[in-house]
Design a protein around this motif. Structure first.
Motif, PDB file in Angstrom:
ATOM      1  N   UNK A   5       0.848  -1.267   0.205  1.00  0.00           N
ATOM      2  CA  UNK A   5      -0.115   0.001   0.009  1.00  0.00           C
ATOM      3  C   UNK A   5       0.698   1.182   0.055  1.00  0.00           C
ATOM      4  N   UNK A   6       2.204   1.300   0.493  1.00  0.00           N
ATOM      5  CA  UNK A   6       2.791   2.482   0.341  1.00  0.00           C
ATOM      6  C   UNK A   6       3.196   2.843  -0.874  1.00  0.00           C
ATOM      7  N   UNK A   7       3.080   4.182  -1.323  1.00  0.00           N
ATOM      8  CA  UNK A   7       3.333   4.573  -2.849  1.00  0.00           C
ATOM      9  C   UNK A   7       3.833   6.023  -2.681  1.00  0.00           C
ATOM     10  N   UNK A  34      -4.815   6.438   3.429  1.00  0.00           N
ATOM     11  CA  UNK A  34      -3.922   5.836   4.106  1.00  0.00           C
ATOM     12  C   UNK A  34      -4.956   5.046   5.178  1.00  0.00           C
ATOM     13  N   UNK A  35      -5.162   3.784   4.956  1.00  0.00           N
ATOM     14  CA  UNK A  35      -5.986   2.964   5.594  1.00  0.00           C
ATOM     15  C   UNK A  35      -5.448   2.881   7.073  1.00  0.00           C
ATOM     16  N   UNK A  36      -6.409   2.559   8.031  1.00  0.00           N
ATOM     17  CA  UNK A  36      -6.229   2.282   9.131  1.00  0.00           C
ATOM     18  C   UNK A  36      -5.171   1.025   9.520  1.00  0.00           C
ATOM     19  N   UNK A  68      15.445   0.554   2.009  1.00  0.00           N
ATOM     20  CA  UNK A  68      16.290   0.802   1.178  1.00  0.00           C
ATOM     21  C   UNK A  68      15.709   1.061  -0.432  1.00  0.00           C
ATOM     22  N   UNK A  69      14.356   0.667  -0.364  1.00  0.00           N
ATOM     23  CA  UNK A  69      13.611   0.801  -1.592  1.00  0.00           C
ATOM     24  C   UNK A  69      12.887   2.173  -1.604  1.00  0.00           C
ATOM     25  N   UNK A  70      12.054   2.285  -2.475  1.00  0.00           N
ATOM     26  CA  UNK A  70      11.468   3.398  -2.449  1.00  0.00           C
ATOM     27  C   UNK A  70      10.517   3.341  -1.331  1.00  0.00           C
TER      28      UNK A  70
END
Length: 124
Positions: A5-7, A34-36, A68-70
């Protein structure tokens, strides 16, 4: 959840240079984007990792891959929007202790934590 979900620009802000306090509808955007479940995961993932039976080396690799990733930057962005940067600093400090068995992991997390602290004022 975090990996899925992170973007980038999770709250779809039109202007990336605004301070969070200058975004008039930020609470509504957080609720919408941003869901609970993601808020909880972003705040408490290390606690659950510490309580699991996952091998520390394997855990370190997964955490470092995420940071270390986006996704690591997106995690920091989400924490900032949630006004939880201080919690992120504590998580990173706890990571240093948790992953102390791998000096290369500890050094990486310490570098991330230093950058996180230096930029903390910018995220408010």
């Amino acid at each position: 959840i975090m990996d899925r979900d992170l973007r980038f620009n999770i709250c779809e802000l039109e202007e990336s240079f605004l301070l969070n306090k200058s975004v008039p509808d930020l609470p509504a955007r957080i609720s919408e984007h941003i869901s609970e479940a993601l808020q909880y995961a972003a705040s408490y993932w290390l606690f659950h990792l510490e309580q699991s039976n996952i091998d520390v080396k394997e855990s370190a690799e997964k955490v470092l891959a995420l940071l270390n990733s986006g996704k690591g930057i997106y995690w920091i962005e989400a924490l900032s929007l949630m006004d939880a940067v201080a919690r992120g600093i504590v998580i990173l400090q706890d990571c240093v202790d948790f992953f102390a068995v791998r000096p290369s992991s500890r050094n990486f997390v310490q570098r991330v934590m230093t950058n996180f602290r230096l930029n903390r004022a910018l995220w408010r």
